[in-house]
Design a protein around this motif. Structure first.
Motif, PDB file in Angstrom:
ATOM      1  N   ILE A  57      91.446  61.446  14.694  1.00 13.37           N
ATOM      2  CA  ILE A  57      90.098  61.306  14.141  1.00 13.37           C
ATOM      3  C   ILE A  57      89.934  62.468  13.166  1.00 13.37           C
ATOM      4  N   GLU A  58      89.455  62.168  11.963  1.00 14.95           N
ATOM      5  CA  GLU A  58      89.288  63.209  10.955  1.00 14.95           C
ATOM      6  C   GLU A  58      87.839  63.267  10.496  1.00 14.95           C
ATOM      7  N   TYR A  59      87.387  64.479  10.220  1.00 15.68           N
ATOM      8  CA  TYR A  59      86.037  64.746   9.737  1.00 15.68           C
ATOM      9  C   TYR A  59      86.173  65.379   8.362  1.00 15.68           C
ATOM     10  N   PHE A  60      85.551  64.756   7.358  1.00 13.25           N
ATOM     11  CA  PHE A  60      85.649  65.212   5.976  1.00 13.25           C
ATOM     12  C   PHE A  60      84.277  65.682   5.493  1.00 13.25           C
ATOM     13  N   PHE A  61      84.268  66.824   4.798  1.00 13.67           N
ATOM     14  CA  PHE A  61      83.027  67.351   4.246  1.00 13.67           C
ATOM     15  C   PHE A  61      83.287  67.817   2.815  1.00 13.67           C
ATOM     16  N   ILE A 111      86.586  69.715  -3.777  1.00 12.84           N
ATOM     17  CA  ILE A 111      87.081  70.473  -2.621  1.00 12.84           C
ATOM     18  C   ILE A 111      86.507  69.832  -1.365  1.00 12.84           C
ATOM     19  N   ILE A 112      87.398  69.444  -0.449  1.00 15.10           N
ATOM     20  CA  ILE A 112      86.996  68.792   0.797  1.00 15.10           C
ATOM     21  C   ILE A 112      87.550  69.584   1.975  1.00 15.10           C
ATOM     22  N   LEU A 113      86.677  69.899   2.926  1.00 16.08           N
ATOM     23  CA  LEU A 113      87.080  70.533   4.177  1.00 16.08           C
ATOM     24  C   LEU A 113      87.379  69.424   5.177  1.00 16.08           C
ATOM     25  N   VAL A 114      88.522  69.530   5.863  1.00 17.79           N
ATOM     26  CA  VAL A 114      88.950  68.499   6.811  1.00 17.79           C
ATOM     27  C   VAL A 114      89.190  69.123   8.180  1.00 17.79           C
ATOM     28  N   VAL A 115      88.641  68.471   9.204  1.00 17.81           N
ATOM     29  CA  VAL A 115      88.861  68.858  10.596  1.00 17.81           C
ATOM     30  C   VAL A 115      89.515  67.667  11.276  1.00 17.81           C
ATOM     31  N   ALA A 116      90.608  67.892  12.006  1.00 22.18           N
ATOM     32  CA  ALA A 116      91.363  66.791  12.606  1.00 22.18           C
ATOM     33  C   ALA A 116      91.616  67.029  14.090  1.00 22.18           C
ATOM     34  N   THR A 117      91.674  65.926  14.828  1.00 23.57           N
ATOM     35  CA  THR A 117      91.917  66.017  16.273  1.00 23.57           C
ATOM     36  C   THR A 117      93.402  66.001  16.613  1.00 23.57           C
ATOM     37  N   LYS A 118      94.258  65.782  15.616  1.00 18.27           N
ATOM     38  CA  LYS A 118      95.701  65.791  15.851  1.00 18.27           C
ATOM     39  C   LYS A 118      96.370  66.566  14.733  1.00 18.27           C
ATOM     40  N   GLN A 119      97.186  67.532  15.102  1.00 16.35           N
ATOM     41  CA  GLN A 119      97.906  68.324  14.121  1.00 16.35           C
ATOM     42  C   GLN A 119      99.019  67.500  13.493  1.00 16.35           C
TER      43      GLN A 119
END
Length: 134
Positions: A57-61, A111-119
């Motif tokens: 699951i990825e979160y993009f900002f 520029i997008i910051l990405v947070v992911a639940t799987k490396q």
């Protein structure tokens, strides 16, 4: 939305500037944990993504600029495009089996910051190519 969420955030503002929380525990599924955070820098006419994940699951900002965002549910065929600007204060949460892509159609760097639940791990890759945006 079908397979992705738009999470509106409310920045904290004072005389020093802004604070924008782009991820909070309540955004994720209970069993999810974060494994990776990174920043994408994209020049005019470049496209990022064009893939989906089965687990991640990825979160993009959007931190800077404007992104043309495309998402496609690979199970149902649902497709949508939207434009997300840095001033929109939206976190885009993309769930498994949702193809996603981001394009910078502007002169201004994206520029997008990405947070992911799987490396990301090339030996155990959870990235499946699917071109949905040119």
């Amino acid at each position: 939305m079908e397979g992705f969420d738009l999470i509106k955030i409310k920045p904290f503002e004072d005389e020093r500037g802004y604070l924008k929380k782009i991820y909070k525990k309540g955004f994720a599924e209970e069993h999810s944990q974060l494994e990776e955070v990174y920043i994408l820098y994209s020049f005019k006419d470049s496209v990022r993504g064009n893939h989906y994940h089965k687990l991640n699951i990825e979160y993009f900002f959007v931190v800077h600029g404007t992104a043309k965002v495309a998402v496609k549910n690979i199970n149902t065929g649902f497709y949508d495009e939207l434009e997300v600007d840095e001033k929109d204060n939206l976190v885009i949460a993309v769930h498994p089996f949702i193809a996603h892509a981001f394009k910078n159609e502007k002169e201004k760097e994206l520029i997008i910051l990405v947070v992911a639940t799987k490396q990301y791990d090339p030996a155990d890759d959870d990235t499946y190519r699917l071109e949905i945006l040119e």
